[in-house]
Scaffold this motif. Sequence first.
Motif, short mmCIF file in Angstrom:
data_model
loop_
_atom_site.label_atom_id
_atom_site.label_comp_id
_atom_site.label_asym_id
_atom_site.label_seq_id
_atom_site.Cartn_x
_atom_site.Cartn_y
_atom_site.Cartn_z
N VAL A 1 7.83 -41.16 -11.10
CA VAL A 1 8.15 -40.05 -9.99
C VAL A 1 7.51 -38.70 -10.22
N ILE A 2 7.28 -37.75 -9.32
CA ILE A 2 6.78 -36.51 -9.40
C ILE A 2 8.04 -35.64 -9.67
N THR A 3 8.01 -34.96 -10.84
CA THR A 3 9.05 -33.86 -11.07
C THR A 3 8.19 -32.71 -11.16
N SER A 4 8.89 -31.53 -10.73
CA SER A 4 8.25 -30.21 -10.63
C SER A 4 9.30 -29.35 -11.50
N ILE A 5 8.37 -28.33 -12.12
CA ILE A 5 9.31 -27.12 -12.82
C ILE A 5 8.65 -26.03 -12.33
N ILE A 6 9.63 -25.39 -11.62
CA ILE A 6 9.49 -24.04 -10.79
C ILE A 6 10.47 -22.84 -11.47
N GLY A 7 9.90 -21.76 -10.89
CA GLY A 7 10.58 -20.73 -11.45
C GLY A 7 9.70 -19.22 -11.18
N PRO A 8 10.66 -18.06 -11.06
CA PRO A 8 9.76 -16.86 -11.04
C PRO A 8 8.74 -16.65 -12.28
N SER B 1 5.64 -22.11 -18.56
CA SER B 1 4.72 -22.42 -19.52
C SER B 1 5.24 -22.88 -20.66
N THR B 2 6.02 -21.95 -21.26
CA THR B 2 6.53 -22.34 -22.82
C THR B 2 7.34 -23.64 -22.61
N TYR B 3 7.96 -24.20 -21.60
CA TYR B 3 8.59 -25.38 -21.56
C TYR B 3 7.47 -26.48 -21.40
N VAL C 1 14.51 -25.91 -11.93
CA VAL C 1 14.27 -24.34 -11.59
C VAL C 1 14.85 -23.81 -12.98
N LEU C 2 13.92 -23.21 -13.57
CA LEU C 2 14.00 -22.16 -14.80
C LEU C 2 14.16 -20.64 -14.49
N HIS C 3 14.91 -19.94 -15.14
CA HIS C 3 14.86 -18.53 -14.80
C HIS C 3 15.49 -17.79 -16.37
N HIS C 4 14.84 -16.81 -16.37
CA HIS C 4 14.80 -16.21 -17.95
C HIS C 4 15.31 -17.08 -19.07
N GLY C 5 14.10 -18.05 -19.03
CA GLY C 5 14.45 -19.18 -20.36
C GLY C 5 15.39 -20.03 -20.04
N GLU C 6 16.20 -20.08 -19.09
CA GLU C 6 17.43 -21.08 -18.97
C GLU C 6 17.35 -22.07 -17.79
N LEU C 7 17.88 -23.08 -17.90
CA LEU C 7 17.82 -24.14 -16.68
C LEU C 7 18.76 -23.62 -15.71
N LEU C 8 18.32 -23.14 -14.53
CA LEU C 8 19.14 -22.62 -13.51
C LEU C 8 19.88 -24.05 -12.53
N GLN D 1 22.33 -20.20 -6.48
CA GLN D 1 21.87 -19.52 -7.75
C GLN D 1 20.18 -19.29 -7.21
N VAL D 2 19.74 -20.48 -6.87
CA VAL D 2 18.24 -20.56 -6.75
C VAL D 2 17.96 -19.52 -5.46
N LYS D 3 18.70 -19.76 -4.27
CA LYS D 3 18.47 -18.70 -3.45
C LYS D 3 18.49 -17.25 -3.92
N ARG D 4 19.45 -16.90 -4.85
CA ARG D 4 19.45 -15.37 -5.24
C ARG D 4 18.35 -15.33 -6.04
N VAL D 5 17.81 -16.02 -6.84
CA VAL D 5 16.58 -15.82 -7.86
C VAL D 5 15.26 -15.64 -6.91
N TYR D 6 15.18 -16.59 -5.74
CA TYR D 6 14.14 -16.28 -4.90
C TYR D 6 14.26 -15.10 -3.78
N LEU D 7 15.46 -14.65 -3.53
CA LEU D 7 15.61 -13.67 -2.57
C LEU D 7 14.87 -12.48 -2.54
#
Length: 254
Positions: free
Chosen positions: A37-44, A50-52, A223-230, A243-249
Amino acid sequence: MTATAASPIILRTTGVSKMFGKFVALNNISAEFERGVITSIIGPNGAGKSTYFNLLSGAFRPTTGKVEFEGHDVTNVAQHRFAHLGIAKSFQITNIFPHLTVHENVRVGLQAFVSRYDIWRPRSTVPGLAERADELLALVGLKDRRARRARDLAHGEQRALEIGMALAADPRLLLLDEPTAGMSPEETRVMMDLIVRLASERTVILVEHKMKLVMGISRRVLVLHHGELLAQGTPAEVRQNEQVKRVYLGQREH
């Protein structure tokens, strides 16, 4: 459960963290990646994507935690061994041979996997390399560009060429870091169509910042945020995550 060649889980990270001095780039990330399957890693920006990616591809070793591929611990395996294990990658910065032709670029990738036992025979004369290079160029949509110098290709075509070179290893897992970076909307659509085609025969994990685009082609999203799996789950689950909505708000999606 331990992943095997028949397991639905092809790649797993368990409690991986990465520190650069006192800076915590990744903190205790555990995730499983499904085969086929296709898995995407996203985040601000600055989320640790990139580290992951570098941990998954063997470029970095985690400070703590473990990385497993098909049930085998690859945490401390040298990066150059990853291609021989069945993992290929394409980085955000295009990595091609600009002065060689498109066909020669892919053939060089193929030659790297030809047996080295016959030291007296030039690898370029090994039967089937030219034909296989043409097959890979056709797969990534560049067969009609085979005689051009790589430097003369458009940016999107150069990214496709790099993926063709990665496919020379016949990987079971293809890792793509920001495959649409710097592309026009049309080039982005072409690249996304290519990724979907490639995923019909192998597992694809990609790091992306264009959330709307990856939601359309991914079966799972992390979804990653500040180095953690959100958050993680299907695109629909991630899209509805508060939580994702708040990060991308207030952030502009591409």
